[in-house]
Design a protein around this motif. Structure first.
Motif, mmCIF file in Angstrom:
data_model
loop_
_atom_site.group_PDB
_atom_site.id
_atom_site.type_symbol
_atom_site.label_atom_id
_atom_site.label_comp_id
_atom_site.label_asym_id
_atom_site.label_seq_id
_atom_site.Cartn_x
_atom_site.Cartn_y
_atom_site.Cartn_z
ATOM 1 N N LYS A 156 0.823 -1.218 0.000
ATOM 2 C CA LYS A 156 0.000 0.000 0.000
ATOM 3 C C LYS A 156 0.857 1.268 0.000
ATOM 4 C CE LYS A 156 -3.386 1.181 2.773
ATOM 5 N NZ LYS A 156 -4.161 1.153 4.045
ATOM 6 N N THR A 157 1.917 1.227 0.819
ATOM 7 C CA THR A 157 2.795 2.404 0.911
ATOM 8 C C THR A 157 3.472 2.668 -0.419
ATOM 9 O OG1 THR A 157 3.173 1.952 3.229
ATOM 10 C CG2 THR A 157 4.758 3.397 2.159
ATOM 11 N N ARG A 203 1.029 4.117 -2.902
ATOM 12 C CA ARG A 203 0.795 5.529 -2.581
ATOM 13 C C ARG A 203 1.974 6.386 -3.058
ATOM 14 N NH1 ARG A 203 2.529 8.758 1.285
ATOM 15 N NH2 ARG A 203 3.522 7.066 2.398
ATOM 16 N N GLN A 204 3.180 5.967 -2.689
ATOM 17 C CA GLN A 204 4.337 6.809 -2.997
ATOM 18 C C GLN A 204 4.657 6.812 -4.497
ATOM 19 O OE1 GLN A 204 7.696 6.889 -0.311
ATOM 20 N NE2 GLN A 204 9.137 7.064 -2.019
ATOM 21 N N GLN A 251 1.844 8.617 -6.388
ATOM 22 C CA GLN A 251 1.935 10.052 -6.183
ATOM 23 C C GLN A 251 3.095 10.644 -6.980
ATOM 24 O OE1 GLN A 251 0.591 10.692 -1.945
ATOM 25 N NE2 GLN A 251 2.639 11.579 -1.938
ATOM 26 N N LEU A 307 -5.258 4.365 -10.961
ATOM 27 C CA LEU A 307 -4.436 5.437 -10.385
ATOM 28 C C LEU A 307 -4.860 6.789 -10.950
ATOM 29 C CD1 LEU A 307 -0.914 3.740 -10.529
ATOM 30 C CD2 LEU A 307 -2.167 4.336 -8.449
ATOM 31 N N ARG A 342 -8.508 11.722 -4.819
ATOM 32 C CA ARG A 342 -8.181 10.769 -3.757
ATOM 33 C C ARG A 342 -6.677 10.583 -3.611
ATOM 34 N NH1 ARG A 342 -11.051 5.588 -5.453
ATOM 35 N NH2 ARG A 342 -11.288 6.768 -7.380
ATOM 36 N N MET A 343 -5.918 10.878 -4.663
ATOM 37 C CA MET A 343 -4.462 10.771 -4.564
ATOM 38 C C MET A 343 -3.823 12.134 -4.762
ATOM 39 S SD MET A 343 -3.173 7.268 -6.356
ATOM 40 C CE MET A 343 -1.474 7.205 -5.789
ATOM 41 N N LYS A 344 -2.660 12.296 -4.139
ATOM 42 C CA LYS A 344 -1.975 13.586 -4.207
ATOM 43 C C LYS A 344 -0.950 13.611 -5.332
ATOM 44 C CE LYS A 344 -2.103 14.849 0.694
ATOM 45 N NZ LYS A 344 -2.613 13.687 1.443
ATOM 46 N N HIS A 399 4.617 8.964 7.761
ATOM 47 C CA HIS A 399 5.043 7.700 7.152
ATOM 48 C C HIS A 399 6.528 7.392 7.284
ATOM 49 C CE1 HIS A 399 1.079 7.495 5.348
ATOM 50 N NE2 HIS A 399 1.249 8.664 4.776
#
Ligand code: ACO
Length: 311
Positions: A31-32, A35-36, A39, A95, A103-105, A206
């Motif tokens: 998940k991390t 996300r990273q 992003q 994505l 929802r995502m940065k 994080h």
């Protein structure tokens, strides 16, 4: 997670082994990374907008060709990164949809406007400079596909940074009006560039886990300090002034003391309230909607080919 599987996974990380897509991994690690990396990919794509804005107004044919190539490189970086994220079981379309509906940065820096040609210099010098500072260590990150994507990205980013510095040199050594534009670009981009490294370590939710997993190799404050130490002498070489009256060399720590950016501004920008957030998302949504016929056409063509093969 105290399972033997998780312990064996951590031991692999600690030995410096690379984790590959088919290896077992804790859900949090997956998940991390999604996300990273996601992003990061979005930042490359949205990051084309502030510079794309100047392609038609570049002052010479040569500058235009260079800027065009640089912006295309950023698109390529986005694509490698989406591919790296896809190895974790998320699709590029998913994505993209998460970017488009907020929802995502993506990086805070791309929510600031580019007002003059000198901003193309400042973006290349400072923004790509900060990006490299963060990305060079990521070449050693624990997830194989991410680490490998970073190798090529870093090579291209160094070229981007040099082209930015070259613009700054021209402007800083040009007419008085050009020198003022260069100073003004530095004044506006300095603190937003410092924000790119993320909140200070005490507010970074994080960092601790990401560093234990070697998804991140350094803390946000470590990289920010290195960036300041590298960039201040470059500003001096240009004859420009870093907009920080409290900037001082600290002999004892072997680095500069400097003023932190306005963190309340940072948190507003990442919540969607920066100067250009709405404009950036609108541009991405429009591009996605206007490109629908291309995606539909490709899908229809692929389906026809598949049907022909079966028949
Ligand atoms: N812009 C937008 N959001 C940010 C930024 C930033 N500059 N810095 C931190 N955040 C967000 C984090 O994503 C996190 O929010 P989330 O939980 O909703 O995802 C929150 O702020 C707290 O920050 P941290 O706990 O410090 O987050 P993290 O450990 O992910 O560190 C960092 C942030 C340093 C940016 C890290 O994700 C990273 O190294 N990413 C890879 C590099 C990258 O994305 N570069 C993009 C800009 S450069 C370019 O593309 C040209």
């Amino acid at each position: 997670d105290n399972s033997p599987k998780a312990a064996a996974f951590q031991a692999r990380i600690d030995r410096g082994e690379k984790i590959e897509p088919k290896d077992w991994m804790p859900e949090g690690y997956r998940k991390t990374l999604i996300r990273q990396i996601g992003q990061h990919a979005h930042s490359e794509i949205v990051g084309q907008l502030p510079e794309g804005n100047w392609i038609t107004r570049a002052p010479t044919l040569e500058r235009k060709a260079i800027l065009l190539a640089k912006v295309q490189d950023e698109a390529g970086h986005g694509l490698y990164l989406y591919c790296a994220a896809e190895t974790l079981g998320v699709s590029r379309d998913e994505l993209t949809e998460m970017l488009l509906d907020g929802r995502m940065k993506y990086s805070s820096i791309f929510n600031y406007p580019t007002l003059t040609w000198a901003d193309m210099g400042a973006v290349g010098w400072l923004v790509d400079g900060a990006a490299i500072m963060n990305q060079v260590p990521l070449q050693r990150t624990s997830y194989g596909p991410y680490a490998r994507a970073m190798v090529r990205i870093c090579k291209e980013e160094s070229f981007h940074q040099r082209q930015g510095f070259d613009i700054m040199m021209k402007m800083a050594n040009g007419t008085e009006a050009q020198r003022r534009m260069a100073q003004d670009a530095l004044d506006r981009f300095w603190y937003p560039s410092l924000m790119m490294f993320g909140p200070s370590d005490k507010d970074s939710v994080h960092s601790a886990q990401s560093m234990a997993w070697r998804i991140k190799m350094n803390t946000n404050d470590e990289l920010r300090q290195k960036f300041v130490d590298q960039t201040v002498p470059q500003a001096e070489y240009l004859g420009l002034t870093v907009p920080d009256p409290d900037l001082r060399w600290n002999e004892e720590k072997g680095g500069y003391d400097f003023t932190q950016p306005d963190w309340s501004e940072f948190f507003e920008v990442i919540k969607g309230n920066g100067p250009c957030n709405a404009e950036r998302l609108e541009a991405r949504n429009r591009a996605w909607d206007e490109g629908r016929w291309v995606r539909d056409g490709l899908m229809a063509h692929a389906a026809k080919k598949r049907a022909a093969k079966v028949a």
